[in-house]
Design an enzyme around this catalytic site. Structure first.
Site, mmCIF file in Angstrom:
data_model
loop_
_atom_site.group_PDB
_atom_site.id
_atom_site.type_symbol
_atom_site.label_atom_id
_atom_site.label_comp_id
_atom_site.label_asym_id
_atom_site.label_seq_id
_atom_site.Cartn_x
_atom_site.Cartn_y
_atom_site.Cartn_z
ATOM 1 N N THR A 18 1.089 -4.533 4.198
ATOM 2 C CA THR A 18 0.818 -4.925 5.587
ATOM 3 C C THR A 18 0.035 -6.214 5.714
ATOM 4 O O THR A 18 -0.036 -6.790 6.804
ATOM 5 C CB THR A 18 0.049 -3.817 6.329
ATOM 6 O OG1 THR A 18 -1.207 -3.592 5.679
ATOM 7 C CG2 THR A 18 0.851 -2.522 6.356
ATOM 8 N N ASP A 19 -0.565 -6.714 4.627
ATOM 9 C CA ASP A 19 -1.403 -7.909 4.730
ATOM 10 C C ASP A 19 -0.629 -9.108 5.286
ATOM 11 O O ASP A 19 -1.191 -9.932 6.015
ATOM 12 C CB ASP A 19 -1.989 -8.276 3.367
ATOM 13 C CG ASP A 19 -3.144 -7.367 2.969
ATOM 14 O OD1 ASP A 19 -3.623 -6.611 3.827
ATOM 15 O OD2 ASP A 19 -3.559 -7.414 1.795
ATOM 16 N N THR A 64 0.816 -1.222 0.000
ATOM 17 C CA THR A 64 0.000 0.000 0.000
ATOM 18 C C THR A 64 0.842 1.261 0.000
ATOM 19 O O THR A 64 0.480 2.255 -0.640
ATOM 20 C CB THR A 64 -0.934 -0.007 1.228
ATOM 21 O OG1 THR A 64 -1.848 -1.097 1.113
ATOM 22 C CG2 THR A 64 -1.723 1.289 1.335
#
Length: 346
Positions: free
Chosen positions: A97-98, A22
């Protein structure tokens, strides 16, 4: 001759690798939604000059966090190790960040150096109001350059908090304060341009060998290790299916302190002669037990069969550890030893 961890300018050198995520996402053309496109140099801008450090940057991948794999992480590890050998005081890895909690723990298990490896990312992409990427990157650079960060292994830095890779997890899908470390909390905070640790460095287990690609470019051993969650009225058929498909090992995200249904217990018993089964708690916080309950499918019953309990490691990190061990050719005894070493608090 360049002094270790400093350049000829006298400033600490921090190596920064971008894997995407992101923090790197923008809109372009007619594509709907944001996609990872920015490179490491785009993210850094003039941040190094603001912090009085030197930076060496590289873009190793440009993918969302959900599409990362062990081969990419292994390549990143090799690059980071080379940067440390060339004099970097620390390394920052930027990604989505997943899967950030999993990659942080991967690096923690294989990182042998005193120099810190810091992972970070963003919850809001650059076009959103309050985008957190630049602040997180500044904090990560600050942590990576600090002498106090040495001997702490891999840490995750988000929202001016520093979390140990062993404990941190993504606890919210979208909020800027998505990361937490139950039951320990953050290990440090970044304030006024400096990192403040609450405790001295702890003792870290010896680093494991990082997984290598299999000959011929086929899927790695790690990629074939499934994580199966135990659920209400679970017959165990899913576990049977993944074992039949050739899984080299499996992690079961069990209920409570390490409990499964009778059906899953039967499936585990069928699987154990052929492959290691690691049992972790799906609860999100707390440890698996070893000797409290005694019914079919309880922790005591599963241990008597020969499962490996993950202790305080969550299912996702238990999978990372099992993947790494299997890729190194670990047998049952070694796997049990490492999970006791890394999953227990004592």
């Amino acid at each position: 001759m360049m002094c270790k961890a400093h350049t000829k300018t006298g400033r600490p050198l921090v190596a920064v690798a971008s894997l995407g995520g992101t923090i790197t996402m923008t809109t372009s053309g007619a594509a709907a939604g944001v996609r990872p496109e920015l490179r490491a140099e785009d993210l850094l801008g003039g941040l190094a000059e603001q912090l009085d450090i030197d930076v060496r940057a590289a873009t190793l991948a440009t993918v969302p966090g959900a599409s990362l794999d062990f081969d990419t992480l292994g390549d990143c590890y090799d690059w980071a190790a080379g940067q440390v050998a060339a004099g970097a005081a620390g390394v920052v890895v930027v990604q989505g960040t997943d899967t950030l909690e999993e990659t942080a723990y991967f690096f923690e298990t294989v990182w042998p150096y005193q120099e810190p490896l810091v992972v970070t990312g963003a919850m809001r992409h650059p076009a959103l109001p309050g985008a957190d990427g630049p602040a997180n990157l500044v904090a990560a650079l600050t942590v990576a350059a600090a002498p106090a960060s040495r001997s702490r292994g891999c840490v995750l830095v988000m929202g001016d908090e520093v979390h140990l890779a062993r404990w941190v997890r993504k606890a919210n899908s979208s909020r800027p304060d998505a990361f937490s470390s139950a039951p320990t909390g953050p290990v440090a905070a970044v304030t006024e341009g400096a990192v403040h640790y609450f405790h001295p460095p702890g003792i870290r287990p010896p680093a494991l060998e990082r997984p290598r690609p299999r000959p011929g470019g086929t899927d790695s051993v790690a990629a074939r290790v499934p994580l199966v969650e135990a659920t209400l009225d679970d017959s165990g058929e899913l576990l049977d299916a993944v074992v039949a498909a050739g899984a080299p090992g499996v992690v079961v995200a069990a209920t409570g302190v390490g409990h499964v249904s009778q059906g899953v217990a039967d499936a585990i018993e069928r699987a154990l002669p052929n492959l290691p089964v690691v049992v972790a708690s799906r609860a999100g916080s707390g440890t698996t037990f070893r000797r409290t309950y005694g019914f079919r499918g309880s922790e005591s019953d599963l241990l008597a069969m020969g499962v490996t309990m993950a202790g305080w490691l969550c299912p996702r990190k238990a999978r990372v550890l099992l993947c790494t061990l299997l890729a190194a050719g670990a047998e049952r005894e070694w796997i049990e030893e490492e999970f006791r070493r890394r999953g227990d608090l004592g």
